[in-house]
Design a protein around this motif. Sequence first.
Motif, short mmCIF file in Angstrom:
data_model
loop_
_atom_site.label_atom_id
_atom_site.label_comp_id
_atom_site.label_asym_id
_atom_site.label_seq_id
_atom_site.Cartn_x
_atom_site.Cartn_y
_atom_site.Cartn_z
N GLU A 35 -0.95 20.88 -8.66
CA GLU A 35 -0.27 20.45 -7.47
C GLU A 35 -1.19 19.13 -6.42
OE1 GLU A 35 0.12 23.84 -5.08
OE2 GLU A 35 1.50 24.65 -6.53
N ARG A 36 -2.24 19.39 -6.73
CA ARG A 36 -3.24 18.46 -5.95
C ARG A 36 -3.18 16.96 -6.70
NH1 ARG A 36 -6.07 16.41 -1.76
NH2 ARG A 36 -7.93 15.55 -2.22
N ALA A 37 -3.11 16.90 -8.04
CA ALA A 37 -2.89 15.83 -8.84
C ALA A 37 -1.54 15.28 -8.48
CB ALA A 37 -3.00 15.98 -10.06
N GLN A 38 -0.31 16.12 -8.35
CA GLN A 38 0.96 15.80 -8.06
C GLN A 38 0.90 14.95 -6.59
OE1 GLN A 38 3.48 15.47 -10.11
NE2 GLN A 38 4.63 14.33 -8.52
N LYS A 39 0.29 15.61 -5.56
CA LYS A 39 0.26 15.05 -4.26
C LYS A 39 -0.46 13.83 -4.28
CE LYS A 39 0.26 19.35 -1.81
NZ LYS A 39 -0.68 20.47 -0.88
N ILE A 40 -1.71 13.48 -5.12
CA ILE A 40 -2.25 12.26 -5.19
C ILE A 40 -1.24 11.35 -5.80
CG2 ILE A 40 -4.20 11.13 -6.12
CD1 ILE A 40 -5.90 13.59 -5.79
N ALA A 41 -0.53 11.61 -6.81
CA ALA A 41 0.46 10.75 -7.38
C ALA A 41 1.55 10.41 -6.48
CB ALA A 41 0.94 11.03 -8.82
N ASP A 42 2.01 11.31 -5.66
CA ASP A 42 3.12 11.05 -4.84
C ASP A 42 2.60 10.07 -3.67
OD1 ASP A 42 4.91 12.62 -6.14
OD2 ASP A 42 4.66 14.42 -4.81
N GLY A 43 1.47 10.51 -3.14
CA GLY A 43 0.85 9.46 -2.28
C GLY A 43 0.47 8.16 -2.61
N LEU A 44 0.13 8.04 -3.77
CA LEU A 44 -0.36 6.58 -4.44
C LEU A 44 1.54 5.98 -4.67
CD1 LEU A 44 -2.65 7.24 -7.22
CD2 LEU A 44 -2.91 6.06 -5.02
N ALA A 45 2.41 6.77 -5.12
CA ALA A 45 3.68 6.14 -5.20
C ALA A 45 4.26 5.69 -3.76
CB ALA A 45 4.54 7.16 -5.84
N ALA A 46 4.02 6.68 -2.86
CA ALA A 46 4.71 6.20 -1.58
C ALA A 46 3.89 4.91 -1.01
CB ALA A 46 4.51 7.31 -0.50
N ALA A 47 2.49 4.96 -1.26
CA ALA A 47 1.74 3.80 -0.96
C ALA A 47 2.34 2.36 -1.43
CB ALA A 47 0.20 3.89 -1.20
N GLU A 48 2.60 2.36 -2.90
CA GLU A 48 3.18 1.61 -3.47
C GLU A 48 4.51 1.11 -3.03
OE1 GLU A 48 2.29 -1.33 -5.85
OE2 GLU A 48 1.13 0.05 -5.80
N ARG A 49 5.47 2.10 -2.61
CA ARG A 49 6.50 1.72 -2.16
C ARG A 49 6.59 1.28 -0.79
NH1 ARG A 49 7.94 7.05 -3.86
NH2 ARG A 49 7.71 7.74 -1.81
N ALA A 50 5.74 1.76 0.16
CA ALA A 50 5.32 0.84 1.30
C ALA A 50 4.77 -0.38 1.29
CB ALA A 50 4.47 2.12 2.30
N LYS A 51 3.85 -0.69 0.17
CA LYS A 51 3.61 -1.97 -0.10
C LYS A 51 4.59 -2.97 -0.34
CE LYS A 51 -0.20 -4.17 -2.62
NZ LYS A 51 -1.21 -4.13 -3.54
N SER A 52 5.32 -2.56 -1.23
CA SER A 52 6.69 -3.41 -1.47
C SER A 52 7.73 -3.36 -0.39
CB SER A 52 7.30 -2.59 -2.75
OG SER A 52 7.97 -1.59 -2.54
N GLU A 53 7.81 -2.34 0.28
CA GLU A 53 8.58 -2.48 1.49
C GLU A 53 8.00 -3.54 2.68
OE1 GLU A 53 9.45 1.09 3.12
OE2 GLU A 53 10.75 1.95 1.32
N LEU A 54 6.89 -3.52 2.76
CA LEU A 54 5.98 -4.57 3.85
C LEU A 54 6.10 -5.98 3.25
CD1 LEU A 54 4.30 -5.00 6.05
CD2 LEU A 54 2.27 -4.51 4.40
N SER A 55 6.00 -5.99 1.92
CA SER A 55 6.21 -7.15 1.23
C SER A 55 7.48 -7.79 1.67
CB SER A 55 5.84 -7.34 -0.16
OG SER A 55 6.14 -8.60 -0.58
N ALA A 56 8.66 -7.11 1.32
CA ALA A 56 9.91 -7.51 1.65
C ALA A 56 10.25 -7.73 3.02
CB ALA A 56 10.91 -6.29 1.20
N ALA A 57 9.71 -6.80 3.86
CA ALA A 57 9.85 -7.20 5.33
C ALA A 57 9.37 -8.53 5.62
CB ALA A 57 9.39 -5.96 6.17
N ASN A 58 8.12 -8.76 5.15
CA ASN A 58 7.20 -9.97 5.55
C ASN A 58 8.09 -11.16 5.04
OD1 ASN A 58 5.23 -8.90 6.92
ND2 ASN A 58 4.00 -8.75 4.88
N GLN A 59 8.98 -11.08 3.77
CA GLN A 59 9.89 -12.05 3.35
C GLN A 59 10.83 -12.24 4.37
OE1 GLN A 59 10.46 -11.18 -0.78
NE2 GLN A 59 8.66 -11.70 -1.35
N ARG A 60 11.44 -11.15 4.69
CA ARG A 60 12.67 -11.16 5.65
C ARG A 60 12.36 -11.85 7.00
NH1 ARG A 60 13.70 -5.93 4.24
NH2 ARG A 60 12.86 -5.18 6.20
#
Length: 156
Positions: A35-60
């Motif tokens: 569960e802890r490993a899954q939470k860490i993986a979810d957190g990393l995926a969310a961080a990666e999504r946020a990073k790509s959303e931030l990049s898209a927002a910056n481009q907009r």
Amino acid sequence: MSINATLFVQAIVFLILVGFTMRFVWPPIAKALDERAQKIADGLAAAERAKSELSAANQRVERELSQARTETTARLADADRRAQAIVEEAKARATDEGNKIIAAARAEAEQQMVQAREALRAQVAALAVRGAEQILRKEVDAGVHADLLDRLKTEL
């Protein structure tokens, strides 16, 4: 008891402890670790999504800023053109008004000059009549000689 039997009994107790741990203790621990490993993986995926959303927002934002700059530049250029057109129109109107004022002043001066000529002609005619009167030593009737006086005015 002998050491071999003690060792054997301890080995059996150890195996029972290992079996008990493997059956009852280890699965919750493994589950918690998973569960802890899954939470860490979810957190990393969310961080990666946020990073790509931030990049898209910056481009907009950059596109919108660029568009706003372009529109602002176009509006400023349009305002400059309008200002120049207004200035040119004002100059043309001022020139027309100036020409009208000059024409009116010339017409007035011409009218005053004609009036002055008429007054001068009348004075010259009166002087001519007085001069003729003195020459003839008699009075000349202006009413009788009006035609003669008019011809004299036009000649002058």
